[in-house]
Design an enzyme around this catalytic site. Structure first.
Site, PDB file in Angstrom:
ATOM      1  CB  SER A 110      -0.880   0.000   1.250  1.00 56.87           C
ATOM      2  OG  SER A 110      -1.484   1.262   1.430  1.00 56.87           O
ATOM      3  CE1 TYR A 135      -6.623   4.427  -2.935  1.00 55.37           C
ATOM      4  CE2 TYR A 135      -4.959   4.272  -1.227  1.00 55.37           C
ATOM      5  CZ  TYR A 135      -6.160   3.862  -1.762  1.00 55.37           C
ATOM      6  OH  TYR A 135      -6.898   2.902  -1.127  1.00 55.37           O
ATOM      7  CB  THR A 161      -6.495   1.696  -5.462  1.00 58.82           C
ATOM      8  OG1 THR A 161      -5.547   0.700  -5.077  1.00 58.82           O
ATOM      9  CG2 THR A 161      -7.827   1.436  -4.759  1.00 58.82           C
ATOM     10  CE  LYS A 245      -6.795  -3.793  -4.003  1.00 62.32           C
ATOM     11  NZ  LYS A 245      -7.534  -2.871  -3.171  1.00 62.32           N
ATOM     12  CG  HIS A 269     -11.032  -0.605  -1.080  1.00 63.05           C
ATOM     13  ND1 HIS A 269     -10.314   0.165  -1.954  1.00 63.05           N
ATOM     14  CD2 HIS A 269     -10.449  -0.410   0.128  1.00 63.05           C
ATOM     15  CE1 HIS A 269      -9.353   0.802  -1.306  1.00 63.05           C
ATOM     16  NE2 HIS A 269      -9.404   0.461  -0.032  1.00 63.05           N
ATOM     17  CG  ASP A 300      -9.062  -7.779  -3.473  1.00 65.82           C
ATOM     18  OD1 ASP A 300     -10.274  -7.466  -3.454  1.00 65.82           O
ATOM     19  OD2 ASP A 300      -8.152  -6.919  -3.494  1.00 65.82           O
TER      20      ASP A 300
HETATM   21  C1  LIG Z   1      -7.256  -2.503   6.836  1.00 63.90           C
HETATM   22  C2  LIG Z   1      -7.312  -2.459   5.324  1.00 63.90           C
HETATM   23  C3  LIG Z   1      -6.571  -1.511   4.652  1.00 63.90           C
HETATM   24  C4  LIG Z   1      -6.615  -1.462   3.266  1.00 63.90           C
HETATM   25  N1  LIG Z   1      -5.813  -0.565   2.621  1.00 63.90           N
HETATM   26  C5  LIG Z   1      -5.810  -0.550   1.276  1.00 63.90           C
HETATM   27  C6  LIG Z   1      -4.947   0.323   0.587  1.00 63.90           C
HETATM   28  O1  LIG Z   1      -4.170   1.056   1.175  1.00 63.90           O
HETATM   29  N2  LIG Z   1      -5.000   0.317  -0.774  1.00 63.90           N
HETATM   30  C7  LIG Z   1      -5.857  -0.504  -1.457  1.00 63.90           C
HETATM   31  O2  LIG Z   1      -5.869  -0.478  -2.691  1.00 63.90           O
HETATM   32  N3  LIG Z   1      -6.659  -1.360  -0.827  1.00 63.90           N
HETATM   33  C8  LIG Z   1      -6.659  -1.395   0.517  1.00 63.90           C
HETATM   34  N4  LIG Z   1      -7.468  -2.290   1.161  1.00 63.90           N
HETATM   35  C9  LIG Z   1      -8.332  -3.212   0.385  1.00 63.90           C
HETATM   36  C10 LIG Z   1      -7.616  -4.552   0.123  1.00 63.90           C
HETATM   37  O3  LIG Z   1      -6.514  -4.377  -0.729  1.00 63.90           O
HETATM   38  C11 LIG Z   1      -8.541  -5.583  -0.535  1.00 63.90           C
HETATM   39  O4  LIG Z   1      -9.114  -5.049  -1.695  1.00 63.90           O
HETATM   40  C12 LIG Z   1      -9.639  -6.160   0.338  1.00 63.90           C
HETATM   41  O5  LIG Z   1      -9.496  -5.879   1.702  1.00 63.90           O
HETATM   42  C13 LIG Z   1      -9.722  -7.661   0.123  1.00 63.90           C
HETATM   43  O6  LIG Z   1     -10.684  -8.244   0.905  1.00 63.90           O
HETATM   44  P1  LIG Z   1     -10.388  -9.148   2.212  1.00 63.90           P
HETATM   45  O7  LIG Z   1      -9.943  -8.211   3.280  1.00 63.90           O
HETATM   46  O8  LIG Z   1     -11.718  -9.753   2.476  1.00 63.90           O
HETATM   47  O9  LIG Z   1      -9.326 -10.169   1.827  1.00 63.90           O
HETATM   48  C14 LIG Z   1      -7.435  -2.354   2.551  1.00 63.90           C
HETATM   49  C15 LIG Z   1      -8.171  -3.323   3.244  1.00 63.90           C
HETATM   50  C16 LIG Z   1      -8.114  -3.385   4.622  1.00 63.90           C
HETATM   51  C17 LIG Z   1      -8.921  -4.434   5.338  1.00 63.90           C
HETATM   52  C1  LIG Z   2      -5.384   4.992   3.876  1.00 62.48           C
HETATM   53  C2  LIG Z   2      -6.606   4.352   3.328  1.00 62.48           C
HETATM   54  C3  LIG Z   2      -7.058   5.091   2.141  1.00 62.48           C
HETATM   55  C4  LIG Z   2      -6.328   2.921   3.065  1.00 62.48           C
HETATM   56  C5  LIG Z   2      -7.476   2.184   2.485  1.00 62.48           C
HETATM   57  O1  LIG Z   2      -7.547   2.007   1.300  1.00 62.48           O
HETATM   58  C6  LIG Z   2      -8.482   1.602   3.334  1.00 62.48           C
HETATM   59  O2  LIG Z   2      -8.500   1.876   4.554  1.00 62.48           O
HETATM   60  O3  LIG Z   2      -9.325   0.865   2.835  1.00 62.48           O
END
Ligand SMILES: Cc1cc2nc3c(=O)[nH]c(=O)nc-3n(C[C@H](O)[C@H](O)[C@H](O)COP(=O)(O)O)c2cc1C
Ligand SMILES: CC(C)CC(=O)C(=O)O
Length: 399
Positions: A110, A135, A161, A245, A269, A300
């Site tokens: 990330s 981003y 993303t 994504k 997401h 995902d």
């Molecule tokens: C705590 C957390 C932080 C995340 N941060 C990002 C991020 O910074 N950038 C991003 O593209 N997706 C982010 N995501 C989304 C994940 O990449 C992903 O799309 C999604 O959580 C997948 O589902 P799962 O948690 O059920 O495996 C985040 C997800 C979580 C749970």
């Molecule tokens: C810093 C956030 C934008 C990270 C994210 O993508 C999330 O929390 O789902």
């Protein structure tokens, strides 16, 4: 029944992580947007697909190796980008990186990591593929500097993303008034060049993650980003493959192809953005159809078992990525815990392949997935999701 002393599957790791993390940080990791319909749909929708196994195949050797963007990987199971791994464990993304490398999994980092991208990749063994999640900010020089640093450090793809022009409404975080603790830093924004350049608003060595987090995702994200002004700009500044994504439709898949993207990740997401958006396993077939042989499709969201991975592969994903299970493993036991989470999923994938009669990834196709029509008829008769059931029945009628 609690299994917390002896976690034997991914779902056992969740309560352990919850018990060792501060409630605000746990809430941030766990939450989906609004009523969390999409977060739960991601997991539950796998149950609408059952397996259609074959018998008396020689399953004495199981091989999960495959190729992703032309490079061989041990497994189609990778790590999705997640902000702020140090909320789970003091070693944060460095621990995750070592575990990914040991396991042979692709790691997507990330932008909002609490460890610098240079340090994260340096923890790997040189064979692992690291992709940089991006981003885009109104001041594009900020994003450009991150891309240039990622290129120099050895990242092999950019993951843009596209489902977060603004942050989804996460009620749990709002209620908790969640802010990252002051000792954490978003280290990718601590680049002195960025601090001293025109984009001083984003990064400041002295600023904690909590300040930077608000500043970057609030007013400074580029909500005007589009296929036209975004992808062509990215392609003009990097030769790295661009993976988009957050795709859920055939229409956007075709646009990704038209704009020269290398791959798409079917994702909502983790249900953290648009609540009510369809689950990713349900979105996957239309994206796979639209992609044809033109680009690779990954997915995902909601993967908690090896059989979920198997179903996604059967429906046409070339690779899958997991997020929360990795964070649970990290909270549980740092590097060891992430490795354990990956191994649990890997072993379950191999078990599913063995019992379904498939010995290698190429053999896993649609014929191994079964969708009992009776379920959709039941939905319709309960009047709960008549439109969805109708649509699915029409699909079945076409078969
Ligand atoms: C705590 C957390 C932080 C995340 N941060 C990002 C991020 O910074 N950038 C991003 O593209 N997706 C982010 N995501 C989304 C994940 O990449 C992903 O799309 C999604 O959580 C997948 O589902 P799962 O948690 O059920 O495996 C985040 C997800 C979580 C749970
Ligand atoms: C810093 C956030 C934008 C990270 C994210 O993508 C999330 O929390 O789902």
């Amino acid at each position: 029944m609690s299994h917390t002393n002896n976690p034997v599957c991914i779902k056992d790791l969740e309560p352990i992580a919850k018990s060792v993390m501060p409630s605000g940080a746990w809430g941030y990791y766990d939450s989906g947007a609004h009523d969390e319909q999409t977060k739960f749909d991601n997991m539950n929708a796998f149950d609408n697909y059952r397996l259609h196994p074959r018998m008396l195949r020689d399953v004495s050797q199981i091989n999960t190796a495959t190729t992703i963007l032309g490079r061989t990987v041990r497994t189609p199971l990778g790590i999705a980008p997640c902000a702020m791994h140090k909320l789970a464990h003091p070693e944060g993304e460095a621990a995750t990186s070592r575990a990914a490398s040991k396991h042979g999994s692709i790691m997507i980092l990330s932008t909002y990591s609490t460890t610098s991208l240079e340090k994260v990749i340096a923890e790997g063994n040189g064979d692992t593929q690291y992709w940089m999640q991006l981003y885009v900010y109104q001041d594009r020089s900020v994003s450009e500097k991150i891309i240039k640093r990622a290129e120099k450090a050895g990242f092999s793809a950019i993951v843009l993303t596209v489902d977060a022009p603004v942050l989804g409404l996460r009620l749990v975080d709002a209620r908790n008034k969640f802010k990252p603790p002051p000792h954490l830093h978003l280290e990718n924004f601590m680049d002195p060049e960025v601090v001293n350049g025109a984009s001083g608003y984003v990064a400041d060595q002295a600023k904690s993650a909590s300040e930077t987090f608000g500043a970057t995702f609030g007013a400074n994200g580029d909500q005007s980003l589009s296929w036209e002004n975004g992808i062509s700009w990215l392609k003009s500044i990097t030769k790295l493959p661009i993976i988009v994504k957050g795709i859920l439709t055939a229409e956007d898949t075709k646009l990704a192809i038209a704009h020269g993207c290398a791959a798409v990740i079917v994702s909502n997401h983790g249900g953290r953005q648009l609540d009510g958006a369809l689950s990713t396993i349900d979105a996957l077939p239309q994206v796979v159809d639209a992609a044809g042989d033109a680009i690779e499709v990954y997915m995902d969201g909601g993967i908690r078992r090896g059989s979920d991975i198997f179903k996604a592969l059967a429906l046409g994903a070339r690779a899958v990525f997991v997020a929360r299970p990795i964070l649970w493993g990290l909270a549980y036991q740092g590097e060891k815990g992430v490795h354990y989470a990956l191994e649990l999923l890997q072993k379950e994938l191999e078990l599913t392949m063995t019992l379904a009669g498939t010995t290698c990834i190429e053999e896993i196709d649609e014929s191994y997935v079964y969708q009992p029509v009776s379920r959709w008829v039941r939905y319709a008769s309960r009047g709960k999701s008549a439109a969805g059931a109708d649509q699915k029945l029409r699909l079945v009628a076409k078969l």
